[in-house]
Design a protein around this motif. Sequence first.
Motif: not given
Length: 305
Positions: A117-121, A140-147
Amino acid sequence: MGDTKEACVTEPQRTEQRSDCTLREKMVTVTPYRPEATFQTIGHSARILDPEEAEKLEKDRNLVSDFKQEKLEREAQKNWDLFYKRNSTNFFKDRHWTTREFEELKACREFPAQKLIVLEAGCGVGNCLFPLLEEDLNIFSYACDFSPRAVEFVKQNPLYNPERCNAFQCDLTKDNLLENVPADSVDAVTLIFVLSAIHPDKMQLVLENIYKVLKPGGCLLFRDYGLYDHTMLRFKTGHKLGSNFYVRQDGTRSFFFSDEYVCRLLTAAGYELLVNEYVQRETINKKEGLCVPRVFLQCKCKKPK
Ligand SMILES: C[S@@+](CC[C@H](N)C(=O)[O-])C[C@H]1O[C@@H](n2cnc3c(N)ncnc32)[C@H](O)[C@@H]1O
């Protein structure tokens, strides 16, 4: 922006690893790696400026006014969103080197078939995310950005599969990651050219936010601009926000990290530092016949068990 071509790095043959903030060693690794670059070194020495460069930085003392700085902070999200409006998905190259780096992170797996389990911040439009998902089918990857635009580009990508990826909007400086990611659940987080875009006063908050979702023993993989990178020396007067911190023409900001600075940040946020080194290379700008010194800082750390 200076990281458009920042895409591939050869397998690093590292000098001895270190975890303290003060030890200084010579760079010993010289790695030929691609035609447009002459060599690459990895190690613990900061780049040494020539006298002309040192004078240029020394002379650049005037800071952008507090009023303008506050506006830039208030409008950080808007400025990045406009960046993606102008450039859509065309600006950054896919960063395939993260998958090589992830070879080492496979050590996170307690057994070979374990789903990582990965998070791309700060995922941008997914230039790290998609190469990673393509290369390792058991992630499985979470990925987030503020844009919001960047997140939308990620979701529109033909490689986006909700069974393997969950992209969401999040301002890492103020939105709690726990709203989208369970506590202590992530094996590895990537933070690639993101912290440099955040005001130094808020970097700690971002690292603490990430800490909460990492599993005990999980890794944080960090890569960002290093002190005296070519792009730092290119800023003209009137762009300086603070020590090693600048604003680009489009209102996005960039900090340039020393190994000691990152070490202090990461340890203060509770991480155990495993690798903290400068990656230096000289890239030939064929058009201008110039040798361009690029400096990045690369770290690996873990949340203690
Ligand atoms: C230089 S881009 C790198 C994108 C991506 N990590 C990559 O390597 O291609 C920096 C990214 O950080 C995001 N970012 C900046 N500040 C942020 C914040 N406070 N919270 C979440 N994302 C942020 C920007 O929107 C932008 O997508």
